[in-house]
Design a protein around this motif. Sequence first.
Motif, PDB file in Angstrom:
ATOM      1  N   GLU A  74      -5.543  -4.249   3.918  1.00 26.36           N
ATOM      2  CA  GLU A  74      -6.080  -4.377   2.691  1.00 26.36           C
ATOM      3  C   GLU A  74      -7.240  -3.517   3.168  1.00 26.36           C
ATOM      4  O   GLU A  74      -7.825  -2.805   4.150  1.00 26.36           O
ATOM      5  N   ALA A  75      -8.015  -2.367   1.802  1.00 23.68           N
ATOM      6  CA  ALA A  75      -8.281  -1.145   2.072  1.00 23.68           C
ATOM      7  C   ALA A  75      -8.991  -0.484   0.403  1.00 23.68           C
ATOM      8  O   ALA A  75      -8.469  -1.337  -0.451  1.00 23.68           O
ATOM      9  N   ALA A  76     -10.048   0.403   0.255  1.00 20.95           N
ATOM     10  CA  ALA A  76     -10.552   0.124  -0.572  1.00 20.95           C
ATOM     11  C   ALA A  76     -11.449   1.438  -0.498  1.00 20.95           C
ATOM     12  O   ALA A  76     -11.853   1.903   0.661  1.00 20.95           O
ATOM     13  N   VAL A  77     -11.839   2.239  -1.931  1.00 21.05           N
ATOM     14  CA  VAL A  77     -12.233   3.804  -1.273  1.00 21.05           C
ATOM     15  C   VAL A  77     -12.871   3.799  -3.098  1.00 21.05           C
ATOM     16  O   VAL A  77     -12.488   3.424  -3.819  1.00 21.05           O
ATOM     17  N   THR A  78     -14.233   4.995  -3.029  1.00 21.60           N
ATOM     18  CA  THR A  78     -14.996   4.619  -3.435  1.00 21.60           C
ATOM     19  C   THR A  78     -14.313   5.790  -4.727  1.00 21.60           C
ATOM     20  O   THR A  78     -13.414   6.626  -4.252  1.00 21.60           O
ATOM     21  N   PRO A  79     -14.686   5.968  -5.995  1.00 21.73           N
ATOM     22  CA  PRO A  79     -14.050   7.057  -6.619  1.00 21.73           C
ATOM     23  C   PRO A  79     -14.009   8.144  -6.229  1.00 21.73           C
ATOM     24  O   PRO A  79     -13.393   8.901  -6.566  1.00 21.73           O
TER      25      PRO A  79
ATOM     26  N   ASP B 256       0.892  -1.180   0.465  1.00 20.20           N
ATOM     27  CA  ASP B 256      -0.330  -0.112   0.102  1.00 20.20           C
ATOM     28  C   ASP B 256       0.751   1.138  -0.365  1.00 20.20           C
ATOM     29  O   ASP B 256       0.060   2.413  -0.621  1.00 20.20           O
ATOM     30  N   ALA B 257       1.915   1.316   0.817  1.00 20.67           N
ATOM     31  CA  ALA B 257       3.664   2.456   0.578  1.00 20.67           C
ATOM     32  C   ALA B 257       3.656   2.805  -1.527  1.00 20.67           C
ATOM     33  O   ALA B 257       3.508   3.535  -0.930  1.00 20.67           O
ATOM     34  N   LYS B 258       2.774   1.740  -2.082  1.00 24.43           N
ATOM     35  CA  LYS B 258       3.625   2.089  -3.363  1.00 24.43           C
ATOM     36  C   LYS B 258       2.548   2.901  -3.874  1.00 24.43           C
ATOM     37  O   LYS B 258       2.886   4.218  -4.604  1.00 24.43           O
ATOM     38  N   THR B 259       1.339   3.722  -3.659  1.00 25.84           N
ATOM     39  CA  THR B 259       0.343   4.622  -3.772  1.00 25.84           C
ATOM     40  C   THR B 259       0.970   5.384  -3.397  1.00 25.84           C
ATOM     41  O   THR B 259       0.766   6.796  -3.506  1.00 25.84           O
ATOM     42  N   PHE B 260       1.191   5.888  -2.519  1.00 23.76           N
ATOM     43  CA  PHE B 260       2.092   6.930  -1.415  1.00 23.76           C
ATOM     44  C   PHE B 260       3.264   7.472  -2.490  1.00 23.76           C
ATOM     45  O   PHE B 260       2.825   8.682  -2.572  1.00 23.76           O
TER      46      PHE B 260
ATOM     47  N   SER C 107     -15.121   4.503   2.297  1.00 23.72           N
ATOM     48  CA  SER C 107     -14.005   3.914   2.649  1.00 23.72           C
ATOM     49  C   SER C 107     -13.761   3.030   3.330  1.00 23.72           C
ATOM     50  O   SER C 107     -14.510   3.161   4.372  1.00 23.72           O
ATOM     51  N   ALA C 108     -12.707   2.007   3.738  1.00 22.05           N
ATOM     52  CA  ALA C 108     -12.355   0.713   4.768  1.00 22.05           C
ATOM     53  C   ALA C 108     -11.020   0.932   4.128  1.00 22.05           C
ATOM     54  O   ALA C 108     -10.266   0.203   3.640  1.00 22.05           O
ATOM     55  N   ALA C 109     -10.625   0.123   5.811  1.00 20.26           N
ATOM     56  CA  ALA C 109      -8.938  -0.174   5.742  1.00 20.26           C
ATOM     57  C   ALA C 109      -8.725  -1.103   6.488  1.00 20.26           C
ATOM     58  O   ALA C 109      -9.574  -1.327   8.020  1.00 20.26           O
ATOM     59  N   ALA C 110      -7.914  -2.537   6.476  1.00 18.84           N
ATOM     60  CA  ALA C 110      -7.707  -3.276   7.680  1.00 18.84           C
ATOM     61  C   ALA C 110      -6.596  -3.617   7.567  1.00 18.84           C
ATOM     62  O   ALA C 110      -5.986  -3.758   6.718  1.00 18.84           O
ATOM     63  N   ALA C 111      -6.617  -3.806   9.216  1.00 18.69           N
ATOM     64  CA  ALA C 111      -4.940  -5.156   8.971  1.00 18.69           C
ATOM     65  C   ALA C 111      -5.628  -6.775   9.498  1.00 18.69           C
ATOM     66  O   ALA C 111      -6.009  -6.416  10.246  1.00 18.69           O
ATOM     67  N   VAL C 112      -4.730  -7.752   8.831  1.00 16.52           N
ATOM     68  CA  VAL C 112      -4.380  -9.043   9.769  1.00 16.52           C
ATOM     69  C   VAL C 112      -3.309  -9.685   9.903  1.00 16.52           C
ATOM     70  O   VAL C 112      -2.645  -9.317   8.861  1.00 16.52           O
ATOM     71  N   PHE C 113      -3.281  -9.808  10.909  1.00 18.89           N
ATOM     72  CA  PHE C 113      -1.893 -10.078  11.494  1.00 18.89           C
ATOM     73  C   PHE C 113      -1.622 -11.786  10.948  1.00 18.89           C
ATOM     74  O   PHE C 113      -0.677 -11.883  12.144  1.00 18.89           O
ATOM     75  N   THR C 114      -1.987 -11.970  10.039  1.00 21.21           N
ATOM     76  CA  THR C 114      -1.513 -13.187   9.716  1.00 21.21           C
ATOM     77  C   THR C 114      -1.243 -13.543   8.938  1.00 21.21           C
ATOM     78  O   THR C 114      -2.137 -13.088   7.685  1.00 21.21           O
ATOM     79  N   THR C 115       0.212 -14.154   8.388  1.00 20.57           N
ATOM     80  CA  THR C 115       0.095 -14.230   6.616  1.00 20.57           C
ATOM     81  C   THR C 115       0.704 -15.968   6.989  1.00 20.57           C
ATOM     82  O   THR C 115       1.410 -16.249   7.615  1.00 20.57           O
ATOM     83  N   ARG C 116       0.788 -15.963   5.783  1.00 18.17           N
ATOM     84  CA  ARG C 116       0.648 -18.114   5.503  1.00 18.17           C
ATOM     85  C   ARG C 116       1.470 -17.723   3.723  1.00 18.17           C
ATOM     86  O   ARG C 116       0.786 -17.558   2.983  1.00 18.17           O
ATOM     87  N   PHE C 117       2.569 -18.714   4.285  1.00 20.79           N
ATOM     88  CA  PHE C 117       3.530 -18.830   2.840  1.00 20.79           C
ATOM     89  C   PHE C 117       3.227 -20.194   2.274  1.00 20.79           C
ATOM     90  O   PHE C 117       3.825 -20.824   1.848  1.00 20.79           O
TER      91      PHE C 117
ATOM     92  N   MET D 137      -5.433   5.438   7.377  1.00 19.43           N
ATOM     93  CA  MET D 137      -5.302   5.025   5.785  1.00 19.43           C
ATOM     94  C   MET D 137      -6.861   5.152   5.032  1.00 19.43           C
ATOM     95  O   MET D 137      -6.519   5.786   3.934  1.00 19.43           O
ATOM     96  N   ASN D 138      -7.838   5.404   5.818  1.00 21.57           N
ATOM     97  CA  ASN D 138      -8.871   5.929   5.156  1.00 21.57           C
ATOM     98  C   ASN D 138      -9.090   7.356   4.928  1.00 21.57           C
ATOM     99  O   ASN D 138      -9.762   7.933   3.581  1.00 21.57           O
ATOM    100  N   THR D 139      -7.829   8.247   5.152  1.00 16.88           N
ATOM    101  CA  THR D 139      -7.821   9.776   4.676  1.00 16.88           C
ATOM    102  C   THR D 139      -6.821   9.544   4.358  1.00 16.88           C
ATOM    103  O   THR D 139      -7.548  10.638   3.217  1.00 16.88           O
ATOM    104  N   PHE D 140      -5.773   8.486   4.095  1.00 16.24           N
ATOM    105  CA  PHE D 140      -5.656   9.386   3.023  1.00 16.24           C
ATOM    106  C   PHE D 140      -5.723   8.822   1.090  1.00 16.24           C
ATOM    107  O   PHE D 140      -5.931   9.823   0.460  1.00 16.24           O
ATOM    108  N   LEU D 141      -7.503   8.114   1.755  1.00 16.49           N
ATOM    109  CA  LEU D 141      -7.628   7.533   0.274  1.00 16.49           C
ATOM    110  C   LEU D 141      -8.068   8.202   0.496  1.00 16.49           C
ATOM    111  O   LEU D 141      -8.675   8.653  -1.196  1.00 16.49           O
ATOM    112  N   ARG D 142      -8.855   8.680   1.051  1.00 15.05           N
ATOM    113  CA  ARG D 142      -9.963   9.414   0.731  1.00 15.05           C
ATOM    114  C   ARG D 142      -9.278  11.242   0.120  1.00 15.05           C
ATOM    115  O   ARG D 142     -10.294  11.795  -0.554  1.00 15.05           O
TER     116      ARG D 142
END
Length: 411
Positions: free
Chosen positions: A365-370, A101-105, A375-385, A298-303
């Motif tokens: 994960e996050a998403a925003v309307t055009p 998500d840093a790539k958008t910044f 908007s909404a933003a979430a953090a999930v603290f588990t990754t599976r490889f 994250m919500n503030t940034f995307l909006r």
Amino acid sequence: MRKTSGRPARPRWALAVAGAGALGVATVLGSGAWALGGDAGSAIGSRLQRDADAVRDTGASGLIVQARDVDGRNREARAGVRDLDEGGRVPFDAYYRIGSDAKTFVAVVALQLVAEGKLALDDTVEKWLPGVVTGHGNDGRRITVRNLLQHTSGLPNYTDILFSDPKELTPENYRAKRFTVRTPAEQVALAMTRAPGWLPDAEDPGSETRWAYSNTNYVLIGMIVERATGRPWEQAVHERIIEPLGLRHTLTMGTSAYVPLPTATAYVQFPGRDDLTDTTLQVDGGADGGIVSTTSDMNTFLRALMDGTLLPAKQLEQMRTTVPAPDMSGGDKARYGLGIAWRPVAGCDAGVWYHGGTSFGTISEAAVTPAGDASAAAAVFTTRFGDEQRSAEQDKATYDMIENAVCGKRR
């Protein structure tokens, strides 16, 4: 130790470690305190809380989500625990690594420089970084800033090379390398040891529509931003985005391996293992994924991005000019612009804009309307490889939670 990626539906590193067997994470984690759901701080019984519980039920250790409506009102939910050993609820204001998500910044900074005439989308990499992109068929004269921002460069992904051997993905290797720092020049040099997927057209590289996700692209964008401004990319992000928007809980990490408190423990399920490993400590500071934030920021940034606060109309239009990106989350209808992606979502006639990020132990994960009105933003603290099926189930539940929060009914 870096393994940051965006949120492609089937990233190459995931395929490289697939096939380790279905590992019973839910069985390992059990129930009891781990199964914590809504509380007095969230809307008990709401659609958002039920969706958060559904993500937890896939085996996620803990998560938080914040949705913001057209009037700026927030709804929040959380599920699971802050730490598997110590329990406790995940703080609503938890800091977390936002990964790609840093790539958008970083893309916003680049497009601001374009608006100011300090950078052009058709500038070649060679113009700004002579002699950096070369070898094994790679050619910086054939790749533009637009190609980098849009992942149409064809450049090898240095993280694919770092983790091409599944044997690298072990708790022992993580612990040994979690404080290892690789410079941008080292990351790009690693990518240059492989041939490109393609070279954009020599006469019109900006017209390229072939798409493949590569973290190398944004390492190079960070280097170009530094050349164009005379300052580190982190300073540009802070002065152009973080400070003007008042994002008081968003920061760049540099070479620090620590996430500020409050946070939650980040966990990884490594290939061939049933247990989860605490991977909270890690150096993850590059322009391709080195930002920590909160769901509120994250919500503030995307909006602010979508409503035109951060970019002039012309540059926002350029950012939202897309190419097909079928490997990005969103399936074969997903499209990628300049540092941001779009996908259709039921309930939002114009779809949503998003990106997403994965690091060792945290999924953003996050998403925003055009229009930027929901908007909404979430953090999930588990990754599976090591468990492709359960990873896909967790991803789907997380996408559903975000899409329902932005485009669906509240109950």
